[in-house]
Write an enzyme that holds these catalytic residues in place. Structure first.
Site, PDB file in Angstrom:
ATOM      1  N   ARG A 168      33.242  39.908  30.243  1.00 60.65           N
ATOM      2  CA  ARG A 168      33.393  38.980  29.130  1.00 60.65           C
ATOM      3  C   ARG A 168      32.058  38.304  28.814  1.00 60.65           C
ATOM      4  O   ARG A 168      31.200  38.166  29.672  1.00 60.65           O
ATOM      5  CB  ARG A 168      34.421  37.906  29.468  1.00 60.65           C
ATOM      6  CG  ARG A 168      35.861  38.384  29.484  1.00 60.65           C
ATOM      7  CD  ARG A 168      36.804  37.208  29.735  1.00 60.65           C
ATOM      8  NE  ARG A 168      36.467  36.496  30.957  1.00 60.65           N
ATOM      9  CZ  ARG A 168      35.792  35.366  31.010  1.00 60.65           C
ATOM     10  NH1 ARG A 168      35.359  34.788  29.900  1.00 60.65           N
ATOM     11  NH2 ARG A 168      35.533  34.787  32.164  1.00 60.65           N
ATOM     12  N   SER A 190      38.440  35.591  40.282  1.00 61.65           N
ATOM     13  CA  SER A 190      38.100  36.963  40.649  1.00 61.65           C
ATOM     14  C   SER A 190      37.563  37.025  42.075  1.00 61.65           C
ATOM     15  O   SER A 190      36.716  36.235  42.475  1.00 61.65           O
ATOM     16  CB  SER A 190      37.052  37.502  39.671  1.00 61.65           C
ATOM     17  OG  SER A 190      36.701  38.823  39.989  1.00 61.65           O
ATOM     18  N   ARG A 229      36.731  48.165  36.180  1.00 58.07           N
ATOM     19  CA  ARG A 229      38.105  47.771  35.873  1.00 58.07           C
ATOM     20  C   ARG A 229      38.985  48.963  35.528  1.00 58.07           C
ATOM     21  O   ARG A 229      38.498  50.004  35.088  1.00 58.07           O
ATOM     22  CB  ARG A 229      38.111  46.824  34.671  1.00 58.07           C
ATOM     23  CG  ARG A 229      37.496  45.464  34.931  1.00 58.07           C
ATOM     24  CD  ARG A 229      38.501  44.520  35.539  1.00 58.07           C
ATOM     25  NE  ARG A 229      37.957  43.195  35.778  1.00 58.07           N
ATOM     26  CZ  ARG A 229      38.674  42.174  36.217  1.00 58.07           C
ATOM     27  NH1 ARG A 229      39.968  42.335  36.455  1.00 58.07           N
ATOM     28  NH2 ARG A 229      38.123  41.005  36.420  1.00 58.07           N
ATOM     29  N   HIS A 279      47.063  31.345  34.541  1.00 61.29           N
ATOM     30  CA  HIS A 279      46.234  32.486  34.928  1.00 61.29           C
ATOM     31  C   HIS A 279      46.562  32.779  36.388  1.00 61.29           C
ATOM     32  O   HIS A 279      45.935  32.266  37.310  1.00 61.29           O
ATOM     33  CB  HIS A 279      44.750  32.143  34.757  1.00 61.29           C
ATOM     34  CG  HIS A 279      43.835  33.290  35.026  1.00 61.29           C
ATOM     35  ND1 HIS A 279      42.558  33.129  35.494  1.00 61.29           N
ATOM     36  CD2 HIS A 279      44.009  34.629  34.884  1.00 61.29           C
ATOM     37  CE1 HIS A 279      41.972  34.308  35.626  1.00 61.29           C
ATOM     38  NE2 HIS A 279      42.847  35.230  35.269  1.00 61.29           N
ATOM     39  N   LYS A 314      44.036  37.711  44.216  1.00 63.05           N
ATOM     40  CA  LYS A 314      45.213  37.457  43.381  1.00 63.05           C
ATOM     41  C   LYS A 314      46.023  38.727  43.134  1.00 63.05           C
ATOM     42  O   LYS A 314      47.237  38.752  43.322  1.00 63.05           O
ATOM     43  CB  LYS A 314      44.749  36.827  42.066  1.00 63.05           C
ATOM     44  CG  LYS A 314      45.827  36.523  41.058  1.00 63.05           C
ATOM     45  CD  LYS A 314      45.327  35.550  39.997  1.00 63.05           C
ATOM     46  CE  LYS A 314      44.058  36.028  39.326  1.00 63.05           C
ATOM     47  NZ  LYS A 314      44.273  37.137  38.373  1.00 63.05           N
ATOM     48  N   THR A 315      45.333  39.784  42.699  1.00 62.55           N
ATOM     49  CA  THR A 315      46.027  41.046  42.424  1.00 62.55           C
ATOM     50  C   THR A 315      46.480  41.713  43.716  1.00 62.55           C
ATOM     51  O   THR A 315      47.602  42.210  43.828  1.00 62.55           O
ATOM     52  CB  THR A 315      45.108  41.993  41.632  1.00 62.55           C
ATOM     53  OG1 THR A 315      44.751  41.381  40.395  1.00 62.55           O
ATOM     54  CG2 THR A 315      45.802  43.312  41.351  1.00 62.55           C
ATOM     55  N   LYS A 333      41.952  38.765  26.988  1.00 62.20           N
ATOM     56  CA  LYS A 333      41.768  37.328  27.171  1.00 62.20           C
ATOM     57  C   LYS A 333      41.874  36.554  25.856  1.00 62.20           C
ATOM     58  O   LYS A 333      42.171  35.357  25.867  1.00 62.20           O
ATOM     59  CB  LYS A 333      40.431  37.050  27.860  1.00 62.20           C
ATOM     60  CG  LYS A 333      40.389  37.533  29.303  1.00 62.20           C
ATOM     61  CD  LYS A 333      41.552  36.969  30.130  1.00 62.20           C
ATOM     62  CE  LYS A 333      41.451  37.370  31.594  1.00 62.20           C
ATOM     63  NZ  LYS A 333      42.643  36.917  32.372  1.00 62.20           N
ATOM     64  N   ASP A 367      48.432  38.849  36.271  1.00 56.48           N
ATOM     65  CA  ASP A 367      47.349  38.013  35.754  1.00 56.48           C
ATOM     66  C   ASP A 367      47.765  36.846  34.856  1.00 56.48           C
ATOM     67  O   ASP A 367      47.152  35.792  34.926  1.00 56.48           O
ATOM     68  CB  ASP A 367      46.360  38.891  34.982  1.00 56.48           C
ATOM     69  CG  ASP A 367      45.013  38.224  34.777  1.00 56.48           C
ATOM     70  OD1 ASP A 367      44.458  37.690  35.758  1.00 56.48           O
ATOM     71  OD2 ASP A 367      44.515  38.233  33.646  1.00 56.48           O
TER      72      ASP A 367
END
Length: 521
Positions: free
Chosen positions: A54, A232, A316, A214, A236-237, A195, A251
């Site tokens: 981003r 990141s 990604r 988030h 989390k994932t 996003k 997410d």
């Protein structure tokens, strides 16, 4: 040629129009157009060029009369004028003339009471594939009566001229909340689409009593859902992709009075250092229909090298959530019973797991802490504290106090337990093993952790369990992992001071929340 209402946007002469094309058709077109190549498992692999992540400095919000008092203006939510937006809009619309146009009409929000319709108009077939996988796909009946709430125009091939377009670089991401339009120019990184949709939902949902988050979320066999906040690299994932629990989403979610629900229809996972043994669900999801960004693949074998970071650390993959075997479809469940804030503390002073009271939950949620590590960015030679408001600063248009208050209200109503989990380091100089973190999370979810004796951390004030099933006792209290206790105390106070200094900018936070933070002295 059917144009599906493109004329209303000003696109009056497209070369061809592809509307909600199937993944197979989009992959074919992407290959024909030279946008990427297939991996050995059939995933479409693309390189996004200059922008491999981003571009937060290129994001703007139109400062119109109807939203001026809503937005928390500043370094994150940067204002632009209606005139600048309109001028760029006209140029992007003109850019689309005589080009192939890929439209995807889909939804965000799995709970039908709060679903929003997003039309995404893409220049690239590969990005249309990504959009197809990341949004929720409509049924034929829904498509026949489709009317978008918001429209996103994505033209990565259009390069802005900063002095002409009044932007900072060749890329620009602009949101006009009143006209219900999003412009994305100059960047091929697909995360900008994802996003931008999230930013819109973060503006709209609070107006309907929904707390936008988030976070990742999953659900146990007994219907006990849990949500995982984290920046990141904090897990989390990884931690939400639990083979013993169904994945709601990885997410972006909403927390309503009677549900928690996925905003998306797919996942967007990091690929760097991806190991099939540690993360089999993500590894096995990279197949036909998935879109991979900036992963190096062997030209002969087409085998990806997930450990090659020569293009970026931010490799990604986007794939539909049904590629995860234990996904909950649709992505909706009852309100969560457990809330987990994930952090990767490189100082080695935060407990591996601790319980938070209501005010501490608000404090650590707003702080959104993790660490940048030595070597991850040029010039960083020691751990640097990183704070991202509400675990998602770039996507939160409203004041942080709005989201913090909603968190507290939802937690109070649901009776959820809130934990802070450190997936980072301790005094041994080693990162916490994933199996231990998983054991602590499991104990928090099944109630076993509550049976432990808890002690208060003298600096951070949180409640720390002294034992946890399948985790060595000596790892539970961070000070016990340090040989030099004075060095531990110095590092802990150094981090505590960073928290205190960072929190000073939140001028709208209640005094009792400010007081719930660490004690630097």
């Amino acid at each position: 040629m059917k144009t599906y209402g493109l004329e209303a946007l000003g696109i009056i002469n497209p070369a061809a129009v592809y509307h909600n094309a199937s993944p197979a058709r989009l992959v074919e077109r992407a290959l024909e157009r030279g946008e990427g190549q297939l991996s050995e498992t059939g995933a479409l692999c693309v390189h996004t060029g200059k922008y491999t992540g981003r571009s937060p400095d290129d994001k703007f919000i139109v400062d119109s009369k109807g939203v001026h008092d809503d937005i928390a203006w500043g370094k994150v939510n940067v204002p632009t004028t209606q005139e600048i937006f309109d001028a760029l809009y006209e140029k992007i619309v003109a850019y689309f003339q005589n080009r192939d146009v890929f439209i995807f009409d889909g939804f965000a929000g799995a709970d039908p009471k709060y679903t929003k319709a997003f039309r995404v108009v893409n220049e690239l077939a590969s990005q249309a594939l990504f959009t197809n996988q990341l949004l929720i796909e409509p049924t034929e009946e829904q498509l026949a009566n489709y009317k978008p709430d918001f429209t996103v125009l994505c033209a990565p091939g259009f390069k802005c001229i900063p002095e002409r377009d009044h932007v900072h670089s060749e890329a620009a991401i602009m949101i006009d909340y009143e006209k219900k339009l999003v412009l994305i120019a100059g960047s091929q990184y697909a995360g900008e689409i994802k996003k931008s949709v999230f930013s819109v939902m973060n503006y709209l949902m609070p107006k309907e009593g929904v707390f936008p988050m988030h976070c990742s979320a999953n659900i146990g066999k007994d219907g006990d859902s849990a949500i995982f906040f984290g920046l990141s690299g904090t897990g989390k994932t990884t931690l939400s992709a639990d083979p013993n629990r169904k994945l709601i989403g990885d997410d972006e979610h909403g927390w309503a009075d009677d549900s928690v629900f996925n905003f998306e229809g797919g996942c967007y996972a990091k690929c760097i250092n991806l190991d099939p043994n540690d993360e089999p669900e993500i590894y096995n999801a990279i197949k036909f229909g998935a879109m991979v960004e900036n992963v190096i693949i062997d030209e002969e074998t087409r085998k990806p090298d997930y450990f090659d970071n020569s293009l970026t650390e931010n490799t990604r993959v986007g794939y539909p959530i049904q590629y995860i075997p234990n996904a909950a479809i649709p992505g909706i469940s009852d309100t969560p019973k457990t809330v987990i804030f994930l952090t990767a503390d490189a100082y080695g002073v935060l407990p591996p797991i601790s319980k938070l009271n209501e005010k501490q939950a608000m404090y650590y949620f707003v702080s959104g802490f993790t660490s940048k590590l030595a070597g991850t960015e040029r010039g960083i030679t020691s751990p640097v504290p990183t704070f991202s408001t509400c675990f998602g600063a770039p996507f939160m248009p409203l004041d942080p106090s709005v989201y913090a208050k909603m968190l507290a209200e939802k937690v109070a109503k649901s009776g959820a337990n809130v934990y802070l989990v450190n997936t980072g380091w301790n005094g041994t100089g080693k990162r916490m093993k994933l199996k231990y973190t998983r054991a602590m999370v499991t104990a928090a979810l099944n109630g076993e952790l509550a049976k432990s004796k808890f002690v208060e951390d003298p600096i951070f004030g949180v409640s720390v369990p002294t034992t946890c099933p399948d985790v060595p006792d000596e790892l539970m209290i961070p000070a016990n992992t340090w040989e030099d206790k004075a060095a531990y105390e110095a590092k802990a106070k150094e981090l505590a001071k960073s928290f205190v200094e960072n929190f000073k900018k939140y001028t709208h936070m209640p005094a009792d929340v400010v007081a719930a933070g660490p004690k630097a002295e």
